[in-house]
Structures are given as structure tokens and as C-alpha cells.
Write a protein that holds these residues in place. Structure first.
Motif, PDB file in Angstrom:
ATOM      1  N   ASN A  54     110.750  42.212  45.053  1.00  0.00           N
ATOM      2  CA  ASN A  54     110.905  43.586  44.960  1.00  0.00           C
ATOM      3  C   ASN A  54     109.805  44.145  46.249  1.00  0.00           C
ATOM      4  O   ASN A  54     110.162  45.198  46.499  1.00  0.00           O
ATOM      5  CB  ASN A  54     111.483  44.054  43.957  1.00  0.00           C
ATOM      6  N   LYS A  55     108.537  44.384  45.435  1.00  0.00           N
ATOM      7  CA  LYS A  55     107.477  44.380  46.238  1.00  0.00           C
ATOM      8  C   LYS A  55     107.969  45.189  47.794  1.00  0.00           C
ATOM      9  O   LYS A  55     107.596  45.779  48.578  1.00  0.00           O
ATOM     10  CB  LYS A  55     105.881  44.598  45.831  1.00  0.00           C
ATOM     11  N   LEU A  56     108.017  43.720  48.704  1.00  0.00           N
ATOM     12  CA  LEU A  56     107.875  42.796  49.954  1.00  0.00           C
ATOM     13  C   LEU A  56     109.234  43.924  50.442  1.00  0.00           C
ATOM     14  O   LEU A  56     109.083  44.474  51.364  1.00  0.00           O
ATOM     15  CB  LEU A  56     108.683  41.709  49.942  1.00  0.00           C
ATOM     16  N   VAL A  57     110.611  44.570  50.122  1.00  0.00           N
ATOM     17  CA  VAL A  57     111.453  45.030  50.674  1.00  0.00           C
ATOM     18  C   VAL A  57     111.469  46.090  50.231  1.00  0.00           C
ATOM     19  O   VAL A  57     112.048  46.715  51.449  1.00  0.00           O
ATOM     20  CB  VAL A  57     112.956  43.872  49.781  1.00  0.00           C
ATOM     21  N   GLU A  58     110.560  46.496  49.591  1.00  0.00           N
ATOM     22  CA  GLU A  58     110.258  47.938  49.534  1.00  0.00           C
ATOM     23  C   GLU A  58     109.177  48.546  50.341  1.00  0.00           C
ATOM     24  O   GLU A  58     109.725  49.421  51.528  1.00  0.00           O
ATOM     25  CB  GLU A  58     110.344  48.409  48.067  1.00  0.00           C
ATOM     26  N   HIS A  59     108.206  47.884  50.691  1.00  0.00           N
ATOM     27  CA  HIS A  59     107.012  47.870  51.543  1.00  0.00           C
ATOM     28  C   HIS A  59     107.628  47.086  52.694  1.00  0.00           C
ATOM     29  O   HIS A  59     107.099  48.277  54.125  1.00  0.00           O
ATOM     30  CB  HIS A  59     105.962  47.078  50.972  1.00  0.00           C
ATOM     31  N   LEU A  60     108.591  46.340  53.031  1.00  0.00           N
ATOM     32  CA  LEU A  60     109.144  46.214  54.572  1.00  0.00           C
ATOM     33  C   LEU A  60     110.019  47.157  54.671  1.00  0.00           C
ATOM     34  O   LEU A  60     109.412  47.410  56.412  1.00  0.00           O
ATOM     35  CB  LEU A  60     109.580  44.597  54.291  1.00  0.00           C
ATOM     36  N   ALA A  61     110.691  47.591  54.032  1.00  0.00           N
ATOM     37  CA  ALA A  61     111.845  48.696  54.623  1.00  0.00           C
ATOM     38  C   ALA A  61     110.349  49.760  55.174  1.00  0.00           C
ATOM     39  O   ALA A  61     111.053  50.491  55.651  1.00  0.00           O
ATOM     40  CB  ALA A  61     112.508  48.826  53.715  1.00  0.00           C
ATOM     41  N   TRP A 111     116.910  46.167  49.078  1.00  0.00           N
ATOM     42  CA  TRP A 111     116.121  47.667  49.432  1.00  0.00           C
ATOM     43  C   TRP A 111     117.189  48.620  50.030  1.00  0.00           C
ATOM     44  O   TRP A 111     117.748  48.359  50.762  1.00  0.00           O
ATOM     45  CB  TRP A 111     114.934  47.884  49.898  1.00  0.00           C
ATOM     46  N   GLU A 112     117.560  49.781  49.060  1.00  0.00           N
ATOM     47  CA  GLU A 112     118.855  50.274  50.156  1.00  0.00           C
ATOM     48  C   GLU A 112     118.280  52.147  49.816  1.00  0.00           C
ATOM     49  O   GLU A 112     118.439  52.292  48.558  1.00  0.00           O
ATOM     50  CB  GLU A 112     119.994  49.942  48.845  1.00  0.00           C
ATOM     51  N   LYS A 113     117.759  52.233  51.026  1.00  0.00           N
ATOM     52  CA  LYS A 113     117.706  54.095  50.761  1.00  0.00           C
ATOM     53  C   LYS A 113     117.026  54.243  49.882  1.00  0.00           C
ATOM     54  O   LYS A 113     117.297  55.441  48.744  1.00  0.00           O
ATOM     55  CB  LYS A 113     119.075  55.165  50.911  1.00  0.00           C
ATOM     56  N   ASN A 114     115.042  53.386  49.947  1.00  0.00           N
ATOM     57  CA  ASN A 114     114.758  54.322  48.318  1.00  0.00           C
ATOM     58  C   ASN A 114     114.891  53.807  47.460  1.00  0.00           C
ATOM     59  O   ASN A 114     113.791  54.173  46.436  1.00  0.00           O
ATOM     60  CB  ASN A 114     114.482  56.289  49.395  1.00  0.00           C
ATOM     61  N   LYS A 115     115.251  52.886  47.378  1.00  0.00           N
ATOM     62  CA  LYS A 115     115.582  52.449  45.850  1.00  0.00           C
ATOM     63  C   LYS A 115     116.189  51.140  46.275  1.00  0.00           C
ATOM     64  O   LYS A 115     116.844  50.395  46.759  1.00  0.00           O
ATOM     65  CB  LYS A 115     116.140  52.916  45.106  1.00  0.00           C
ATOM     66  N   LEU A 116     115.424  49.902  45.130  1.00  0.00           N
ATOM     67  CA  LEU A 116     116.564  48.533  44.804  1.00  0.00           C
ATOM     68  C   LEU A 116     117.718  49.198  44.229  1.00  0.00           C
ATOM     69  O   LEU A 116     118.035  49.754  43.421  1.00  0.00           O
ATOM     70  CB  LEU A 116     115.337  48.190  43.365  1.00  0.00           C
ATOM     71  N   GLY A 117     118.447  47.831  45.176  1.00  0.00           N
ATOM     72  CA  GLY A 117     120.408  48.615  44.926  1.00  0.00           C
ATOM     73  C   GLY A 117     120.428  46.629  44.328  1.00  0.00           C
ATOM     74  O   GLY A 117     119.706  46.577  43.860  1.00  0.00           O
ATOM     75  N   LYS A 118     121.752  46.743  43.935  1.00  0.00           N
ATOM     76  CA  LYS A 118     122.104  46.175  42.816  1.00  0.00           C
ATOM     77  C   LYS A 118     122.163  44.473  43.944  1.00  0.00           C
ATOM     78  O   LYS A 118     122.492  44.445  45.199  1.00  0.00           O
ATOM     79  CB  LYS A 118     123.723  46.603  41.987  1.00  0.00           C
ATOM     80  N   ASN A 119     121.844  43.610  43.137  1.00  0.00           N
ATOM     81  CA  ASN A 119     121.819  42.576  44.077  1.00  0.00           C
ATOM     82  C   ASN A 119     123.284  41.997  43.952  1.00  0.00           C
ATOM     83  O   ASN A 119     124.087  42.140  43.220  1.00  0.00           O
ATOM     84  CB  ASN A 119     121.581  41.112  43.465  1.00  0.00           C
TER      85      ASN A 119
END
Length: 424
Positions: A134-141, A168-176
Motif C-alpha cells: 500500500n505504501k509502495l504504490v502510493e509513494h511510487l505514484a 493506487w487510484e487518483k490519490n487514494k487506494l482503490g478496490k483490488n
């Protein structure tokens, strides 16, 4: 001309100033960065072209070189860009510093990449497992200025199917979700190579509704492999605008660095999921064994109860058959008539092994259907259960039971038929 070519060849700013800061020579790059032509700057004080705070700082560095006679290197920032400065002393014949050679290189990209990488490292350093993803996709984006980022696991049932673990979808975690890599850049990533599309992704993959629906322009992805080189997942970023050359370089570096860490975490999660599945299966098997144990215990208790009933029946039969003759013997001082002895002998035979021969003879009179029913009765099946198993009516089974008792000469209705059959 040769000197001019030498000065203008570097991609750095090259400036020669005297000890007062007056420009003696400058190359085209240096003049361009100051927004002037070379001849407009020569003879001018170099510090006048910088904001006062930066001018004061750079002048102090120049004075340090003049005072010590030693070169110096430092970085500073001007109008949002980072510069690497190198100042070298120029000596006269008397070894006195008379001028300074200044080289300035724009290191904004390197500095941004460094900041980007530091942000990613600091943002994910303490996280593990799914929290790390979760942290990786946020900081990577965020670092690559992309709207979407995915880390996914290859499905066991289909190697072309990807199940997202973090999205990660537009500044938030999205549904898998689960998606097919066919007809997407992810298919190239599954070829075990880093794949980058600077732009026109939707046009190059028009059949994929997700890419076209989200108007994806840029894509960068890396394969995740375990220690044996087996592919287990992918790490990607996507955006609705093209990637700049700088972001392409950044994506390549970051994906290369973090793919190994992500693969290690994914391998660990796969192992944990496998252990959880094994533990769940063992719990189910343990419960099944416990249920069987309970059922077996109930059967054994039922058998013990039937044995107890059967022993009681035998004891009762012996008492009823033998006690009258024992009483007669007592009354006649131990002597019995021939008739009494024959009756006594018959009574003993009725409750000892000789009765088995009679049972076998009687049992042979049963029909094959009645023998089948006897086997089921011995197993403890009820009349209704036997009827269901043999596809007969309950009334028919009851008639068969009555016939069995009659053929086995069980005139005493108190004799338990299942116990009697098991005993024989």
C-alpha cells in the motif's frame, strides 16, 4: 577559435572572474542561464545577476577560495533548480590568487531523483507485507507524478491473469481486482523485462477497455521474480499524460530498485498465505477427526449398552431355565429323576454352544433378502433406514423382521434382535 570551442564545449557554465567578481570570460551556456549574451556579461560583476541572499553566499565561497588558495565544491538552488558549483583558484607567477575559474552544472534532475528515491525509501522503510504494498504504490505514484500504480500477483490457475494486491487510484487506494494481461503492456512485463511506454498507450492497445476508458497515455512496469527467477507478480505505474524524459529515467531507476524488495515481500506473503491455507485445512481435518471420534464413541457406547442388555438376557434365561432344577435338587437332596435330568440337559443346551447349531440351521431357512436385512440390522440400522437403502416400504421391512424372528424361533419378544444377531 580553438580556445572558444574548448570553453563552449562543456554542458556546464564556465566563468572566469577576477578577485572582485568581475567577469573576464564566460561560455554560451553560462550566459544563457543568466539570460544574456557573452559580451553583455563580460566586464560586469557576476554577483549582480543573482538574488541578494544567493549572491552573498556565493561571494563568501569565492572569498574562501581566494583566502585559502584551495578549490571548493558546493550545491545551491536558484529559481527552483539545483546547481553543483566548483570554484578553482588561478595563480600568478608569485603564487598569488588573481582569478577564479567557476564551473556550474545543473543537477536538478539528479537532485530530484535523489529526493524521489529518498521519499520512497523513507515512506516504505518500516512497512512490511500488504502494508508495504500500500505504501509502495502510493509513494511510487507520487514520486513519478502518476495517477495509477499497481502491484499484482500472478494467479496460480492462469499465468496471464493478474490479481492486484494494492491499487493506487487518483490519490487514494482503490478496490483490488483481477485482470487479463493479454492486450496490455503488462503482457510484455510478464516476458520478464522492464517495459516503458512514454505515451500513446491507449492508441497502441485499443482493445483493452480499462486502458482506453481511463485514457492511459503512459505506462512503466517491472516484473517481480523470486530467488529462482520464477515470475510471481508485476509492479506498474500509469498516467493520463505522457512521461517526460526525466520521469522515464526516474521510473527505470526506481522500478529496478524496488522490484527486488517488492518481490521479496510478495514471496513472503505467498508463503504466509500457503501456511494459512495449510493451517485452515488442518483445522478442518482435525474437526472431521473429532466428529468421527465422537461418532465412534457413541457407537461403542451403544454397543456396550447392547452387550449389557444381552448379558442380562443370558443371565435371565439361565436363571429361568436352571433355577427350577436347582431347587428340585435341593428338595430331593441332590437327586433328580431321569425325566428331570433330560429337561435340565435341554435347558443347558438352550443357553450354551449347542444352540449355535440350531441357530445356523434356522438361519439357513432365511431368504437372501432376509439375510441382507439381517446384515443391516447387525450394523445398527433402523427399519426406516433399511427401507430407504433397499428402496422398500417400512411395512415390508417390518414384515421381514417378523418373519426373521419366527424362522429363528425368537418367541420371546423381549429378546433384542440386533444384539441377538451380533452375538450369534
Amino acid at each position: 577559435r580553438m580556445l572558444d570551442a574548448l570553453i563552449n564545449a562543456p554542458i556546464e557554465s564556465a566563468i572566469l572572474v577576477n578577485t572582485e567578481g568581475t567577469v573576464l570570460a564566460i561560455n554560451r551556456i553560462g550566459a544563457k542561464r543568466l539570460g544574456k549574451k557573452e559580451d553583455e556579461i563580460i566586464g560586469m560583476e557576476i554577483y549582480n545577476y543573482f538574488p541578494s541572499k544567493l549572491a552573498k553566499s556565493r561571494k563568501a565561497k569565492c572569498n574562501q577560495v581566494i583566502r585559502t588558495g584551495k578549490p571548493i565544491r558546493f550545491q545551491d538552488k536558484l529559481e527552483g533548480r539545483y546547481y553543483d558549483n566548483n570554484i578553482y583558484p588561478v595563480f600568478d607567477d608569485k603564487n598569488k590568487v588573481t582569478a577564479l575559474a567557476i564551473y556550474v552544472r545543473d543537477v536538478t534532475r539528479h537532485r530530484q531523483a535523489e529526493i524521489m528515491l529518498r521519499s520512497l525509501v523513507e515512506g516504505t522503510a518500516k512497512a512490511t507485507g500488504r502494508d508495504f504494498f500500500n505504501k509502495l504504490v502510493e509513494h511510487l505514484a507520487t514520486a513519478l507524478e502518476c495517477k495509477y500504480s499497481i502491484i499484482g500477483r500472478i494467479c496460480e490457475t492462469d499465468s496471464r491473469q493478474i490479481k492486484t494486491l494494492s491499487f493506487w487510484e487518483k490519490n487514494k487506494l482503490g478496490k483490488n481486482f483481477v485482470f487479463d494481461s493479454a492486450g496490455t503492456p503488462c503482457d510484455e512485463v510478464l516476458g520478464n523485462k522492464i517495459c516503458i511506454y512514454k505515451d500513446k498507450v491507449s492508441k497502441q492497445f485499443p482493445q483493452n477497455e480499462w486502458l482506453t476508458g481511463h485514457k492511459i497515455e503512459a505506462f512503466a512496469g517491472a516484473p517481480l521474480a523470486d530467488a529462482n527467477g520464477e515470475l510471481i507478480g508485476i509492479l506498474t505505474v500509469m498516467d493520463t499524460k505522457p512521461l517526460s524524459n526525466f520521469m522515464v529515467d526516474g521510473a527505470l531507476s526506481i522500478l529496478t530498485i524496488f522490484a527486488s524488495r517488492a518481490a521479496a515481500e510478495l514471496k513472503r506473503i505467498n508463503a504466509e498465505d500457503e501456511q494459512l491455507a495449510i493451517a485452515t485445512r488442518l483445522r478442518k481435518e482435525q474437526k472431521a477427526l473429532f466428529d468421527k471420534h465422537v461418532a465412534l464413541k457413541q457407537v461403542l457406547e451403544h454397543m456396550d449398552a447392547e452387550k449389557s442388555d444381552f448379558r442380562h438376557e443370558i443371565s435371565s434365561s439361565m436363571e429361568q431355565a436352571l433355577m427350577p432344577y436347582v431347587k428340585k435338587m435341593r428338595q430331593k437332596n441332590g437327586s433328580l429323576s431321569k425325566w428331570d435330568l433330560e429337561l435340565f440337559e435341554d435347558a443347558i443346551k438352550s443357553i450354551t454352544g449347542t444352540e449355535i447349531d440350531d441357530f445356523r440351521a434356522n438361519y439357513s431357512k432365511l431368504t437372501s433378502r432376509e439375510m441382507d436385512i439381517c446384515d443391516l440390522i447387525k450394523e445398527g440400522k433402523t427399519s426406516q433406514e433399511i427401507a430407504d437403502m433397499l428402496h422398500l416400504s417400512l411395512q415390508t421391512i417390518q414384515k421381514h423382521r417378523s418373519s426373521i424372528r419366527k424362522k429363528l424361533q425368537l418367541k420371546n419378544k423381549n429378546i433384542n434382535l440386533p444384539a441377538y444377531l451380533r452375538y450369534k
